[in-house]
Design an enzyme around this catalytic site. Structure first.
Site, PDB file in Angstrom:
ATOM      1  N   GLN A 126      59.013 -55.235  21.818  1.00 19.20           N
ATOM      2  CA  GLN A 126      60.450 -55.104  22.050  1.00 19.20           C
ATOM      3  C   GLN A 126      60.745 -53.876  22.901  1.00 19.20           C
ATOM      4  O   GLN A 126      60.372 -52.762  22.532  1.00 19.20           O
ATOM      5  CB  GLN A 126      61.180 -54.999  20.710  1.00 19.20           C
ATOM      6  CG  GLN A 126      62.688 -54.848  20.805  1.00 19.20           C
ATOM      7  CD  GLN A 126      63.310 -54.666  19.429  1.00 19.20           C
ATOM      8  OE1 GLN A 126      62.672 -54.176  18.511  1.00 19.20           O
ATOM      9  NE2 GLN A 126      64.555 -55.070  19.275  1.00 19.20           N
ATOM     10  N   SER A 129      64.759 -49.387  22.842  1.00 20.32           N
ATOM     11  CA  SER A 129      65.028 -47.945  22.799  1.00 20.32           C
ATOM     12  C   SER A 129      64.481 -47.216  24.025  1.00 20.32           C
ATOM     13  O   SER A 129      63.446 -47.581  24.588  1.00 20.32           O
ATOM     14  CB  SER A 129      64.421 -47.331  21.530  1.00 20.32           C
ATOM     15  OG  SER A 129      65.044 -47.834  20.381  1.00 20.32           O
ATOM     16  N   GLU A 244      66.840 -58.788  13.075  1.00 19.84           N
ATOM     17  CA  GLU A 244      66.001 -57.623  12.817  1.00 19.84           C
ATOM     18  C   GLU A 244      66.512 -56.837  11.619  1.00 19.84           C
ATOM     19  O   GLU A 244      65.744 -56.421  10.758  1.00 19.84           O
ATOM     20  CB  GLU A 244      65.954 -56.721  14.053  1.00 19.84           C
ATOM     21  CG  GLU A 244      65.064 -55.497  13.859  1.00 19.84           C
ATOM     22  CD  GLU A 244      65.023 -54.579  15.068  1.00 19.84           C
ATOM     23  OE1 GLU A 244      64.102 -53.762  15.138  1.00 19.84           O
ATOM     24  OE2 GLU A 244      65.917 -54.680  15.925  1.00 19.84           O
ATOM     25  N   SER A 383      70.327 -46.969  13.621  1.00 25.00           N
ATOM     26  CA  SER A 383      70.313 -46.018  12.514  1.00 25.00           C
ATOM     27  C   SER A 383      71.367 -46.377  11.468  1.00 25.00           C
ATOM     28  O   SER A 383      72.363 -47.048  11.755  1.00 25.00           O
ATOM     29  CB  SER A 383      70.550 -44.591  13.020  1.00 25.00           C
ATOM     30  OG  SER A 383      71.899 -44.433  13.414  1.00 25.00           O
TER      31      SER A 383
END
Length: 398
Positions: A126, A129, A244, A383
């Site tokens: 993936q 980020s 996810e 987060s």
């Protein structure tokens, strides 16, 4: 709302238990139970066993190779797999990219890519980020500039889990730098063997290069590897993240881990009595057990709603927050239970076949590495602070 399982669903649970008892290799379940390192071969072995049974892509429709299960059956399978100490399925191709392609991809992409995910030909990772775009994912800067029949990609992704093994990476890239933050983003599939890609490992506290940095320098990607429409990638990214985040909650895994904690607390002693009888430790365990029971009920409510055609929204964020907090609490109590036996760090003890002198009880060596590794749970996948903002926006309207 009836949260009880039907007789048919209980029969399915029995079928899953029988399958796991017969087909789950003992060496894999032992590794999972004792927190030992899983190799790529281990993950491929379990992937292949589930694929041979037709149970790998549990939430894919039958026309694409899935078993056609209901959401309740999927939940039962995940819970029973966790209780049996089965390895978790590597999620990136099966649980993340697959649903996106089935909903938004072209027929050609589904026909070309999905079978190769199922049979293990292609491993995916993936590419979300970036160094400056983690929880604030919409601020990503990796660019994809159209050049004829290709996009030219430049930028960097980080915290790329198992990227060292991946054949392909699905990436969020910025295709319109003039658009607002959450606009101008596209969802692109990139061959990791393409010229201009460099993978650099990030070694974690336990010595394992679980995550990586991935650099793109003038990487040419065929336009046919664009999923859906250009500049609509944020929509696809949010859809993927609901899978996810719900998966991160790991209700079944938490139940199995808590059962192991109770067993440990019943065997280890403090002051000549089982640790489970220590008032302070027992109170801490009770708090986690109550939270876990509440989360399991919430998870069942989400499953029941989905069974009636609903789709998870803020609930996936709620489960992600509470699920990660519970799993972190369990690892903290496990480390506390082992006390000084959890302090020595012997990397070799996490490898299969280690014959060195044990410092303490069998599982003590993995207690601290697991505790530190699980600090990540409340950060990745968005987060927990960001999840609270999502909940406030979707439910409270703030």
């Amino acid at each position: 709302m009836d949260l009880r399982f039907t007789p048919e669903e209980e029969n399915f649970r029995d079928e899953v238990r029988s399958f796991l008892a017969e087909k789950l290799p003992e060496h894999l379940s032992r590794k999972v139970k004792h927190g030992l390192a899983m190799t790529k071969a281990d993950m491929e072995e379990w992937h292949g066993i589930l694929h041979a049974k037709g149970w790998l892509a549990s939430h894919w429709p039958e026309r694409h190779g899935g078993p056609g299960w209901t959401v309740v059956q999927r939940s039962i399978f995940e819970d029973e797999s966790a209780r049996a100490n089965a390895p978790r399925i590597v999620p990136f191709g099966v649980n993340m990219l697959g649903p996106v392609l089935i909903k938004y991809g072209s027929d050609e992409q589904c026909e070309r890519i999905l079978p190769r995910i199922l049979d293990g030909t292609d491993w995916w990772c993936q590419g979300y980020s970036e160094p400056g775009a983690g929880s604030d994912l919409a601020s990503l800067k990796t660019s994809a500039v159209r050049d004829g029949d290709h996009y030219v990609v430049n930028g960097q992704k980080t915290w790329t889990t198992l990227g060292q093994y991946a054949d392909w990476i699905f990436c969020l890239v910025r295709t319109d730098p003039t658009a607002k933050a959450q606009e101008g983003i596209s969802f692109l599939l990139i061959d990791m063997k393409s010229p201009g890609i460099e993978v650099r490992p990030i070694v974690l506290l336990d010595g394992d290069p679980e995550v990586n940095e991935v650099f793109f320098t003038d990487v040419r990607v065929p336009v046919g590897n664009l999923v859906g429409e250009e500049n609509k990638g944020w929509t696809y990214a949010k859809y993927l993240l609901t899978y996810e985040r719900t998966n991160i909650a790991g209700v079944g895994s938490s139940i199995a881990a808590f059962d192991r904690l109770k067993s440990i607390a019943g065997l280890l002693t403090r002051g000549g009595r089982p640790l489970a009888e220590d008032p302070l430790f027992a109170a801490r365990m009770a708090r986690v057990e109550i939270d876990l029971a509440n989360m399991a009920t919430t998870n069942m409510r989400v499953i029941a709603a989905a069974a009636n055609g609903g789709a998870p929204g803020a609930e996936s964020s709620m489960l992600k927050i509470k699920g990660t907090e519970i799993r972190q609490a369990i690892t903290a109590l496990t480390r506390r239970a082992y006390g000084p036996y959890a302090q020595p760090f012997i990397p070799e003890a996490l490898e299969d076949g280690y014959n060195g002198e044990p410092v303490g009880p069998e599982d003590a060596g993995s207690a601290a590495p697991t505790y530190f590794n699980y600090r990540k749970l409340s950060i990745f996948g968005g987060s927990n602070e960001v999840q609270k903002n999502i909940i406030c926006k979707m439910i409270v309207g703030l």
